[in-house]
Design a protein around this motif. Structure first.
Motif, PDB file in Angstrom:
ATOM      1  N   LEU A  47       0.836  -1.203   0.000  1.00  0.00           N
ATOM      2  CA  LEU A  47       0.000   0.000   0.000  1.00  0.00           C
ATOM      3  C   LEU A  47       0.871   1.253   0.000  1.00  0.00           C
ATOM      4  N   ARG A  48       1.932   1.248   0.808  1.00  0.00           N
ATOM      5  CA  ARG A  48       2.822   2.417   0.849  1.00  0.00           C
ATOM      6  C   ARG A  48       3.456   2.664  -0.515  1.00  0.00           C
ATOM      7  N   GLU A  49       3.902   1.584  -1.163  1.00  0.00           N
ATOM      8  CA  GLU A  49       4.540   1.729  -2.470  1.00  0.00           C
ATOM      9  C   GLU A  49       3.563   2.226  -3.532  1.00  0.00           C
ATOM     10  N   SER A  50       2.307   1.815  -3.412  1.00  0.00           N
ATOM     11  CA  SER A  50       1.317   2.162  -4.434  1.00  0.00           C
ATOM     12  C   SER A  50       0.663   3.516  -4.203  1.00  0.00           C
ATOM     13  N   LEU A  51       0.371   3.826  -2.952  1.00  0.00           N
ATOM     14  CA  LEU A  51      -0.390   5.043  -2.656  1.00  0.00           C
ATOM     15  C   LEU A  51       0.462   6.163  -2.062  1.00  0.00           C
ATOM     16  N   GLY A  52       1.719   5.883  -1.774  1.00  0.00           N
ATOM     17  CA  GLY A  52       2.593   6.922  -1.249  1.00  0.00           C
ATOM     18  C   GLY A  52       2.259   7.362   0.164  1.00  0.00           C
ATOM     19  N   LYS A  53       1.674   6.471   0.958  1.00  0.00           N
ATOM     20  CA  LYS A  53       1.310   6.799   2.339  1.00  0.00           C
ATOM     21  C   LYS A  53       2.500   6.583   3.264  1.00  0.00           C
ATOM     22  N   ASN A  54       2.501   7.300   4.398  1.00  0.00           N
ATOM     23  CA  ASN A  54       3.527   7.024   5.395  1.00  0.00           C
ATOM     24  C   ASN A  54       3.131   5.786   6.202  1.00  0.00           C
ATOM     25  N   GLN A  55       4.019   5.339   7.079  1.00  0.00           N
ATOM     26  CA  GLN A  55       3.789   4.101   7.811  1.00  0.00           C
ATOM     27  C   GLN A  55       2.508   4.149   8.644  1.00  0.00           C
ATOM     28  N   GLN A  56       2.287   5.246   9.337  1.00  0.00           N
ATOM     29  CA  GLN A  56       1.109   5.358  10.192  1.00  0.00           C
ATOM     30  C   GLN A  56      -0.185   5.345   9.377  1.00  0.00           C
ATOM     31  N   GLU A  57      -0.201   6.074   8.275  1.00  0.00           N
ATOM     32  CA  GLU A  57      -1.385   6.098   7.413  1.00  0.00           C
ATOM     33  C   GLU A  57      -1.664   4.722   6.818  1.00  0.00           C
ATOM     34  N   ALA A  58      -0.601   4.047   6.390  1.00  0.00           N
ATOM     35  CA  ALA A  58      -0.752   2.725   5.792  1.00  0.00           C
ATOM     36  C   ALA A  58      -1.279   1.724   6.818  1.00  0.00           C
ATOM     37  N   ALA A 194      -0.030 -10.058 -19.497  1.00  0.00           N
ATOM     38  CA  ALA A 194       0.357  -8.797 -20.138  1.00  0.00           C
ATOM     39  C   ALA A 194       0.904  -7.859 -19.068  1.00  0.00           C
ATOM     40  N   PHE A 195       2.111  -7.365 -19.249  1.00  0.00           N
ATOM     41  CA  PHE A 195       2.714  -6.484 -18.243  1.00  0.00           C
ATOM     42  C   PHE A 195       2.314  -5.031 -18.499  1.00  0.00           C
ATOM     43  N   MET A 196       1.713  -4.452 -17.468  1.00  0.00           N
ATOM     44  CA  MET A 196       1.289  -3.053 -17.523  1.00  0.00           C
ATOM     45  C   MET A 196       1.286  -2.509 -16.106  1.00  0.00           C
ATOM     46  N   ASP A 197       1.316  -1.200 -15.964  1.00  0.00           N
ATOM     47  CA  ASP A 197       1.313  -0.601 -14.630  1.00  0.00           C
ATOM     48  C   ASP A 197      -0.005  -0.864 -13.925  1.00  0.00           C
ATOM     49  N   PHE A 198       0.094  -1.218 -12.662  1.00  0.00           N
ATOM     50  CA  PHE A 198      -1.081  -1.370 -11.812  1.00  0.00           C
ATOM     51  C   PHE A 198      -0.746  -0.734 -10.474  1.00  0.00           C
ATOM     52  N   LEU A 199      -1.456   0.336 -10.154  1.00  0.00           N
ATOM     53  CA  LEU A 199      -1.187   1.104  -8.934  1.00  0.00           C
ATOM     54  C   LEU A 199       0.277   1.528  -8.840  1.00  0.00           C
ATOM     55  N   GLY A 200       0.805   1.938  -9.980  1.00  0.00           N
ATOM     56  CA  GLY A 200       2.135   2.540 -10.000  1.00  0.00           C
ATOM     57  C   GLY A 200       3.289   1.593 -10.197  1.00  0.00           C
ATOM     58  N   LYS A 201       3.028   0.283 -10.317  1.00  0.00           N
ATOM     59  CA  LYS A 201       4.120  -0.683 -10.484  1.00  0.00           C
ATOM     60  C   LYS A 201       3.769  -1.666 -11.596  1.00  0.00           C
ATOM     61  N   PRO A 202       4.777  -2.103 -12.383  1.00  0.00           N
ATOM     62  CA  PRO A 202       4.500  -3.079 -13.453  1.00  0.00           C
ATOM     63  C   PRO A 202       3.961  -4.377 -12.863  1.00  0.00           C
ATOM     64  N   ALA A 203       2.898  -4.890 -13.463  1.00  0.00           N
ATOM     65  CA  ALA A 203       2.281  -6.114 -12.960  1.00  0.00           C
ATOM     66  C   ALA A 203       1.832  -6.975 -14.133  1.00  0.00           C
ATOM     67  N   SER A 204       1.992  -8.281 -13.985  1.00  0.00           N
ATOM     68  CA  SER A 204       1.485  -9.214 -14.982  1.00  0.00           C
ATOM     69  C   SER A 204      -0.023  -9.320 -14.818  1.00  0.00           C
ATOM     70  N   THR A 205      -0.742  -9.073 -15.893  1.00  0.00           N
ATOM     71  CA  THR A 205      -2.205  -8.989 -15.833  1.00  0.00           C
ATOM     72  C   THR A 205      -2.851 -10.071 -16.697  1.00  0.00           C
TER      73      THR A 205
END
Length: 305
Positions: A47-58, A194-205
């Motif tokens: 969640l932190r990597e995808s949404l850019g939240k800090n530890q407490q928010e995550a 198919a590799f494409m971005d998902f929530l900011g990171k490449p993911a096999s879809t």
């Protein structure tokens, strides 16, 4: 033995009011959050990597996500209480006419959905609304879990094609018969995806939804279920989506899959506590990608002709 324990749990839960089941599920989710360190830490990190939240928010968001998971689990055990007569006590459906209109075209319907909210209750809501629902399901690691899940699905009228069997033939037959075929598209698609971005990171879809839509000229209808603040559910049915044929099959399938991916991604961004963040969505790296044409699977179902 586990099957019998689940049956007993279900029997007891079905004697209780839904509000109490939700309270018990909330408590179970909090305990799960405290004890399941591996899943909790993976969820927080992703969640932190995808949404850019800090530890407490995550941590706060994932704690709520685990509460929803606990509620969803007990609600699955509560499914024998659901019926065509009472399901609207627990949920409302927005724009069911879109699904009905797509079904009326006569080519079946590919349902685009994801691990958001209580997706097992989504199937129940659609079948109790008079729609013929089928789905390709991945067997659980524990065979007894798969057994009871499929039993509950059958209770609400959902036809399941288990992966690893003749699921492609069954799924093809369902669309040819004008039924709805559900796809959970937010899973790791492996090296053949198919590799494409998902929530900011490449993911096999997975591309199955696009492939079946192309093969059988089936419209795609997004359908998701979200838990409301009062504990009840709201089923959201989106606008009909269609495969566009430009003559470049691989590119067209990729583009359509990407469009569906964006729909799921936006829903998660809007409702982050209702997605299962600890699933291994990004398990396959781009380096593992297999070069292939994305029409191979359609050859399997040609034998149905």
């Amino acid at each position: 033995m586990q099957y019998k324990l689940f049956k007993l749990m279900s029997f007891i839960l079905c004697l209780l009011p839904h509000s109490l089941v939700l309270s018990l599920g909330s408590g179970m989710g909090k305990i799960y959050y405290a004890l399941a360190a591996r899943q909790r830490d993976r969820a927080i990190r992703q969640l932190r990597e995808s949404l850019g939240k800090n530890q407490q928010e995550a941590e706060a968001l994932i704690r709520k996500s685990f509460v929803n998971i606990g509620r969803n689990f007990l609600e699955v055990m509560y499914m024998p209480r659901l019926s065509k007569e009472n399901f609207r006590e627990y949920m409302e459906i927005d724009h069911i006419e879109r699904m009905q209109a797509a079904l009326a075209e006569g080519h079946g319907v590919v349902i685009l959905t994801a691990h958001v909210g209580n997706w097992e209750w989504l199937s129940a809501a659609l079948t109790f609304s008079g729609l013929p629902v089928t789905a390709i399901a991945k067997p659980q690691p524990n065979e007894q879990h798969t057994r009871i899940l499929n039993e509950f699905r059958a209770m609400v009228g959902v036809e399941i094609f288990s992966r690893g069997t003749s699921e492609l033939l069954g799924a093809a037959r369902a669309l040819k018969q004008g039924k709805c075929l559900g796809f959970l598209v937010d899973q790791d698609g492996g090296p053949a995806g198919a590799f494409m971005d998902f929530l900011g990171k490449p993911a096999s879809t997975p591309m199955g939804a696009a492939v079946f839509s192309k093969k059988y000229k089936s419209p795609v209808v997004p359908a998701f279920i979200l838990r409301r603040p009062d504990g009840r559910h709201k089923v959201i049915i989106g606008e009909i989506m269609r495969y566009q044929d430009t003559g470049d099959s691989d590119q067209d399938l990729f583009t359509f899959t990407e469009q569906m991916n964006r729909v799921v991604e936006q829903l998660i961004l809007d409702h982050p506590t209702q997605w299962i963040w600890f699933q291994k969505r990004w398990n396959t790296s781009p380096e593992e990608k297999k070069e292939r044409h994305h029409t191979v699977k359609t050859q399997v179902v040609d034998h149905e002709k």
